[in-house]
Design a protein around this motif. Structure first.
Motif, PDB file in Angstrom:
ATOM      1  N   GLY A  86      15.531 -31.267  49.943  1.00  0.00           N
ATOM      2  CA  GLY A  86      16.288 -31.419  51.186  1.00  0.00           C
ATOM      3  C   GLY A  86      16.998 -30.173  51.649  1.00  0.00           C
ATOM      4  O   GLY A  86      17.661 -30.199  52.696  1.00  0.00           O
ATOM      5  N   LEU A  87      16.867 -29.067  50.938  1.00  0.00           N
ATOM      6  CA  LEU A  87      17.550 -27.825  51.318  1.00  0.00           C
ATOM      7  C   LEU A  87      16.620 -26.950  52.157  1.00  0.00           C
ATOM      8  O   LEU A  87      15.590 -26.483  51.665  1.00  0.00           O
ATOM      9  N   PRO A  88      16.950 -26.675  53.413  1.00  0.00           N
ATOM     10  CA  PRO A  88      16.136 -25.783  54.242  1.00  0.00           C
ATOM     11  C   PRO A  88      16.283 -24.313  53.824  1.00  0.00           C
ATOM     12  O   PRO A  88      17.378 -23.860  53.493  1.00  0.00           O
ATOM     13  N   VAL A  89      15.168 -23.603  53.877  1.00  0.00           N
ATOM     14  CA  VAL A  89      15.118 -22.187  53.501  1.00  0.00           C
ATOM     15  C   VAL A  89      14.406 -21.419  54.604  1.00  0.00           C
ATOM     16  O   VAL A  89      13.391 -21.885  55.135  1.00  0.00           O
ATOM     17  N   VAL A  90      14.935 -20.254  54.975  1.00  0.00           N
ATOM     18  CA  VAL A  90      14.211 -19.370  55.891  1.00  0.00           C
ATOM     19  C   VAL A  90      13.457 -18.339  55.050  1.00  0.00           C
ATOM     20  O   VAL A  90      13.978 -17.844  54.039  1.00  0.00           O
ATOM     21  N   VAL A  91      12.248 -18.037  55.463  1.00  0.00           N
ATOM     22  CA  VAL A  91      11.377 -17.144  54.698  1.00  0.00           C
ATOM     23  C   VAL A  91      10.963 -15.976  55.587  1.00  0.00           C
ATOM     24  O   VAL A  91      10.509 -16.180  56.719  1.00  0.00           O
ATOM     25  N   LYS A  92      11.115 -14.791  55.085  1.00  0.00           N
ATOM     26  CA  LYS A  92      10.758 -13.585  55.838  1.00  0.00           C
ATOM     27  C   LYS A  92       9.289 -13.636  56.253  1.00  0.00           C
ATOM     28  O   LYS A  92       8.431 -14.108  55.500  1.00  0.00           O
ATOM     29  N   ASP A  93       9.006 -13.118  57.408  1.00  0.00           N
ATOM     30  CA  ASP A  93       7.697 -13.278  58.037  1.00  0.00           C
ATOM     31  C   ASP A  93       6.607 -12.403  57.432  1.00  0.00           C
ATOM     32  O   ASP A  93       5.524 -12.299  57.985  1.00  0.00           O
ATOM     33  N   ASN A  94       6.861 -11.782  56.282  1.00  0.00           N
ATOM     34  CA  ASN A  94       5.795 -11.074  55.571  1.00  0.00           C
ATOM     35  C   ASN A  94       5.407 -11.788  54.289  1.00  0.00           C
ATOM     36  O   ASN A  94       4.683 -11.243  53.453  1.00  0.00           O
ATOM     37  N   ILE A  95       5.891 -13.037  54.111  1.00  0.00           N
ATOM     38  CA  ILE A  95       5.604 -13.842  52.929  1.00  0.00           C
ATOM     39  C   ILE A  95       4.747 -15.031  53.357  1.00  0.00           C
ATOM     40  O   ILE A  95       5.098 -15.756  54.291  1.00  0.00           O
ATOM     41  N   ASP A  96       3.625 -15.251  52.688  1.00  0.00           N
ATOM     42  CA  ASP A  96       2.684 -16.291  53.086  1.00  0.00           C
ATOM     43  C   ASP A  96       3.260 -17.695  52.906  1.00  0.00           C
ATOM     44  O   ASP A  96       3.702 -18.064  51.808  1.00  0.00           O
ATOM     45  N   THR A  97       3.252 -18.458  53.987  1.00  0.00           N
ATOM     46  CA  THR A  97       3.612 -19.873  53.970  1.00  0.00           C
ATOM     47  C   THR A  97       2.614 -20.594  54.865  1.00  0.00           C
ATOM     48  O   THR A  97       2.651 -20.422  56.085  1.00  0.00           O
ATOM     49  N   PRO A  98       1.704 -21.386  54.302  1.00  0.00           N
ATOM     50  CA  PRO A  98       0.712 -22.082  55.135  1.00  0.00           C
ATOM     51  C   PRO A  98       1.382 -22.912  56.229  1.00  0.00           C
ATOM     52  O   PRO A  98       2.428 -23.522  56.019  1.00  0.00           O
ATOM     53  N   GLY A  99       0.758 -22.898  57.388  1.00  0.00           N
ATOM     54  CA  GLY A  99       1.308 -23.590  58.548  1.00  0.00           C
ATOM     55  C   GLY A  99       1.963 -22.650  59.532  1.00  0.00           C
ATOM     56  O   GLY A  99       2.201 -23.022  60.684  1.00  0.00           O
ATOM     57  N   PHE A 100       2.259 -21.451  59.081  1.00  0.00           N
ATOM     58  CA  PHE A 100       2.836 -20.419  59.941  1.00  0.00           C
ATOM     59  C   PHE A 100       2.022 -19.135  59.792  1.00  0.00           C
ATOM     60  O   PHE A 100       1.486 -18.860  58.719  1.00  0.00           O
ATOM     61  N   PRO A 101       1.947 -18.311  60.832  1.00  0.00           N
ATOM     62  CA  PRO A 101       1.353 -16.992  60.668  1.00  0.00           C
ATOM     63  C   PRO A 101       2.204 -16.133  59.734  1.00  0.00           C
ATOM     64  O   PRO A 101       3.399 -16.374  59.566  1.00  0.00           O
ATOM     65  N   THR A 102       1.563 -15.168  59.110  1.00  0.00           N
ATOM     66  CA  THR A 102       2.276 -14.130  58.364  1.00  0.00           C
ATOM     67  C   THR A 102       2.113 -12.853  59.171  1.00  0.00           C
ATOM     68  O   THR A 102       1.181 -12.084  58.972  1.00  0.00           O
ATOM     69  N   SER A 103       3.013 -12.641  60.125  1.00  0.00           N
ATOM     70  CA  SER A 103       2.831 -11.539  61.072  1.00  0.00           C
ATOM     71  C   SER A 103       3.507 -10.252  60.633  1.00  0.00           C
ATOM     72  O   SER A 103       3.193  -9.188  61.162  1.00  0.00           O
ATOM     73  N   ALA A 104       4.461 -10.340  59.702  1.00  0.00           N
ATOM     74  CA  ALA A 104       5.216  -9.163  59.263  1.00  0.00           C
ATOM     75  C   ALA A 104       5.825  -8.419  60.451  1.00  0.00           C
ATOM     76  O   ALA A 104       5.976  -7.203  60.420  1.00  0.00           O
ATOM     77  N   GLY A 105       6.160  -9.160  61.507  1.00  0.00           N
ATOM     78  CA  GLY A 105       6.774  -8.546  62.676  1.00  0.00           C
ATOM     79  C   GLY A 105       5.834  -7.699  63.494  1.00  0.00           C
ATOM     80  O   GLY A 105       6.280  -6.909  64.329  1.00  0.00           O
ATOM     81  N   ASN A 106       4.534  -7.865  63.300  1.00  0.00           N
ATOM     82  CA  ASN A 106       3.521  -7.021  63.937  1.00  0.00           C
ATOM     83  C   ASN A 106       2.685  -7.854  64.902  1.00  0.00           C
ATOM     84  O   ASN A 106       2.270  -8.971  64.572  1.00  0.00           O
ATOM     85  N   ALA A 107       2.417  -7.306  66.093  1.00  0.00           N
ATOM     86  CA  ALA A 107       1.690  -8.058  67.116  1.00  0.00           C
ATOM     87  C   ALA A 107       0.276  -8.402  66.674  1.00  0.00           C
ATOM     88  O   ALA A 107      -0.216  -9.513  66.929  1.00  0.00           O
ATOM     89  N   TRP A 108      -0.403  -7.470  66.021  1.00  0.00           N
ATOM     90  CA  TRP A 108      -1.791  -7.697  65.634  1.00  0.00           C
ATOM     91  C   TRP A 108      -1.900  -8.817  64.589  1.00  0.00           C
ATOM     92  O   TRP A 108      -2.892  -9.539  64.537  1.00  0.00           O
ATOM     93  N   LEU A 109      -0.877  -8.958  63.747  1.00  0.00           N
ATOM     94  CA  LEU A 109      -0.938  -9.926  62.659  1.00  0.00           C
ATOM     95  C   LEU A 109      -0.426 -11.309  63.060  1.00  0.00           C
ATOM     96  O   LEU A 109      -0.358 -12.206  62.210  1.00  0.00           O
ATOM     97  N   ARG A 110      -0.057 -11.503  64.319  1.00  0.00           N
ATOM     98  CA  ARG A 110       0.466 -12.800  64.734  1.00  0.00           C
ATOM     99  C   ARG A 110      -0.560 -13.924  64.605  1.00  0.00           C
ATOM    100  O   ARG A 110      -0.191 -15.099  64.572  1.00  0.00           O
ATOM    101  N   SER A 111      -1.830 -13.586  64.513  1.00  0.00           N
ATOM    102  CA  SER A 111      -2.872 -14.605  64.335  1.00  0.00           C
ATOM    103  C   SER A 111      -3.299 -14.733  62.877  1.00  0.00           C
ATOM    104  O   SER A 111      -4.265 -15.429  62.571  1.00  0.00           O
ATOM    105  N   CYS A 112      -2.585 -14.079  61.980  1.00  0.00           N
ATOM    106  CA  CYS A 112      -2.950 -14.051  60.566  1.00  0.00           C
ATOM    107  C   CYS A 112      -2.391 -15.299  59.874  1.00  0.00           C
ATOM    108  O   CYS A 112      -1.213 -15.359  59.519  1.00  0.00           O
ATOM    109  N   LEU A 113      -3.231 -16.317  59.698  1.00  0.00           N
ATOM    110  CA  LEU A 113      -2.813 -17.586  59.100  1.00  0.00           C
ATOM    111  C   LEU A 113      -3.278 -17.635  57.642  1.00  0.00           C
ATOM    112  O   LEU A 113      -4.484 -17.633  57.374  1.00  0.00           O
ATOM    113  N   PRO A 114      -2.357 -17.681  56.687  1.00  0.00           N
ATOM    114  CA  PRO A 114      -2.748 -17.700  55.275  1.00  0.00           C
ATOM    115  C   PRO A 114      -3.268 -19.067  54.840  1.00  0.00           C
ATOM    116  O   PRO A 114      -2.831 -20.108  55.351  1.00  0.00           O
TER     117      PRO A 114
END
Length: 479
Positions: free
Chosen positions: A76-104
């Motif tokens: 039940g504890l929500p966690v925010v995860v930095k956008d360079n760490i793979d979490t299925p269901g979200f892109p792993t863009s690492a703050g980069n435009a080209w990687l916004r479609s990178c779905l792990p």
């Protein structure tokens, strides 16, 4: 105070206890945090957010608890995860435009460990593009704001995670650290963060993380208290926490040379006051001469970055985006400072081997010997030599500078100066709040310990945190 304020102000430990006692549900808590996210949307702390998915996970946690089913330590504890760490269901863009479609397809082990204990993925946190800077001034997702000091940078590259936690959008988060990317934003946003051991046996897996310099990269926990870091660390390592020691008998080394040189006035004042309070509580602060160890370690850390950065990006792109031309990818990086960093990197990585096999192991042995010789539990120093710079000083250009004791210093070098030491040695390093300046700027104190002593460092950090908190005359208002 908004209705979501009281719940958002709770520590993760307090929320965990309240959920277990049935004082409120995970869904109610999730709704409060989502309202907080909407109210503080201009911070740009989050790059990706799906409220329905958050509430669905919260309801699942509530049903499991109500049915008497076994639930994990983070249920039940929500966690925010930095956008360079793979979490299925979200892109792993690492703050980069080209990687916004990178779905792990699979989760990074660090996130999988937390999810396995019932953690809820609140969202992916904004960051400095490709984790290659200390400001989180991101032209793709927007600049991350500092909720503690509006108009100043949040720090980077894990700025979104730090800002989200400091603003009460989530109680816990994951960031990454190569040269200070966990600790700098934690210091500027007034929270705590741990860079775990990376030399020898790594404390955390680096799989499923977009690399900056693979030999130096690591994930790490971020929270508003050291006790909350213990929750995440325990879930990731599956190790029981160490008990916080009594202050009497603890010994901290204070390496004045290098770490305490040329500090901005508020940093110098607050960190010296913090040491004084620790001494008053019975902790011995021992003056320590590291000689040239610090400067040499920082030198090799920088050289290791130059040697491996380009190669690691090439390998990542070959795996995730096969067929993408490396030069074209670099040319499309929107952050001028990040693009310049890659363009300045040598194509050959031949210099990496002697750094990893000879220079850094030799410095680690010297460091460990100094700690043993002086019977030290850790060393203590200001996390960053400067307080959070103004946003106007962080334009995202390679020629950004900051004035320090009458001299213009490259902004990136100033932000990472002290934090590079532990990164080079692979030693665990913990940053926690030293206090607030007269202007309200958050200042962080860093503690570095022996390789592999992550658990003991967190226990020590809880003792130090309790001493420093007891001297604060007032707690900043959480609104």
């Amino acid at each position: 105070m908004p209705e979501h304020g009281p719940l958002a102000a709770l520590t993760a430990q307090a929320v965990r206890a309240a959920l277990q006692a049935g004082q409120f549900s995970a869904q109610v808590y999730g709704e409060a945090l989502l309202a907080r996210c909407a109210a503080f949307g201009t911070l740009n702390a989050l790059a990706w957010l799906e409220p329905e998915a958050v509430l669905r996970q919260a309801r699942d946690a509530d049903r499991a608890r109500a049915a008497g089913e076994p639930v994990g330590s983070l249920a039940g504890l929500p966690v925010v995860v930095k956008d360079n760490i793979d979490t299925p269901g979200f892109p792993t863009s690492a703050g980069n435009a080209w990687l916004r479609s990178c779905l792990p397809d699979t989760a990074a082990p660090v996130w999988q460990a937390l999810a396995g204990q019932g953690a809820i993925l609140l969202g992916k946190a904004n960051m400095h593009e490709l984790a290659a800077g200390g400001t989180s001034n991101n032209p793709v997702f927007g600049r991350v704001g500092n909720p503690v000091s509006p108009g100043r940078i949040a720090g980077g590259s894990s700025g979104g995670t730090a800002a989200a936690i400091a603003a009460g959008l989530a109680p816990l988060g994951l960031g990454t650290d190569t040269s200070g990317s966990l600790r700098t934003p934690a210091s500027f946003c007034g929270i705590a963060a741990l860079r775990p051991t990376t030399a020898g046996e790594r404390a955390y897996s680096a799989q499923g993380i977009v690399p900056l310099v693979a030999a130096l990269d690591t994930a790490g926990p971020m929270a508003r208290s050291v006790a909350d870091l213990v929750l995440l660390h325990g879930a990731i390592t599956a190790r029981s926490p160490s008990m916080p020691p009594a202050p009497e008998g603890l010994r901290l080394g204070v390496p004045r040379s290098y770490f305490w040189d040329r500090l901005q006035a508020p940093v110098d004042q607050l960190c010296r006051m913090a040491l004084g309070r620790l001494q008053d509580a019975g902790i011995a602060c021992i003056e320590l001469d590291l000689g040239e160890l610090a400067e040499e370690a920082v030198h090799w850390q920088i050289e290791l970055g130059r040697a491996g950065r380009l190669r690691d990006l090439r390998a990542f792109l070959a795996q995730r985006l096969p067929g993408v031309d490396l030069r074209e990818f670099i040319g499309a990086i929107r952050s001028e400072d990040v693009r310049a960093l890659y363009l300045d990197s040598p194509a050959s990585a031949q210099a990496e081997a002697p750094i990893l096999r000879e220079h850094l192991p030799r410095l680690r042995r010297r460091y460990q010997h100094l700690l043993d010789t002086h019977c030290l539990d850790a060393i203590a120093y200001p996390c960053v030599p400067v307080a959070a710079p103004l946003e106007a000083q962080a334009r995202g250009r390679p020629d950004d500078v900051i004035e320090l004791h009458g001299q213009s210093v490259a902004l990136g070098l100033a932000l990472a100066r002290n934090a590079r030491f532990a990164a080079a040695l692979g030693a665990p390093a913990l940053v926690l709040p030293a206090g607030r300046s007269e202007e309200g700027l958050a200042i962080g104190l860093e503690l570095a310990a022996r390789l592999g002593d992550d658990g003991r460092l967190l226990a020590l950090g809880q003792t130090v945190e309790a001493v420093l908190a007891s001297h604060r005359q007032k707690t900043p208002k959480f609104e």
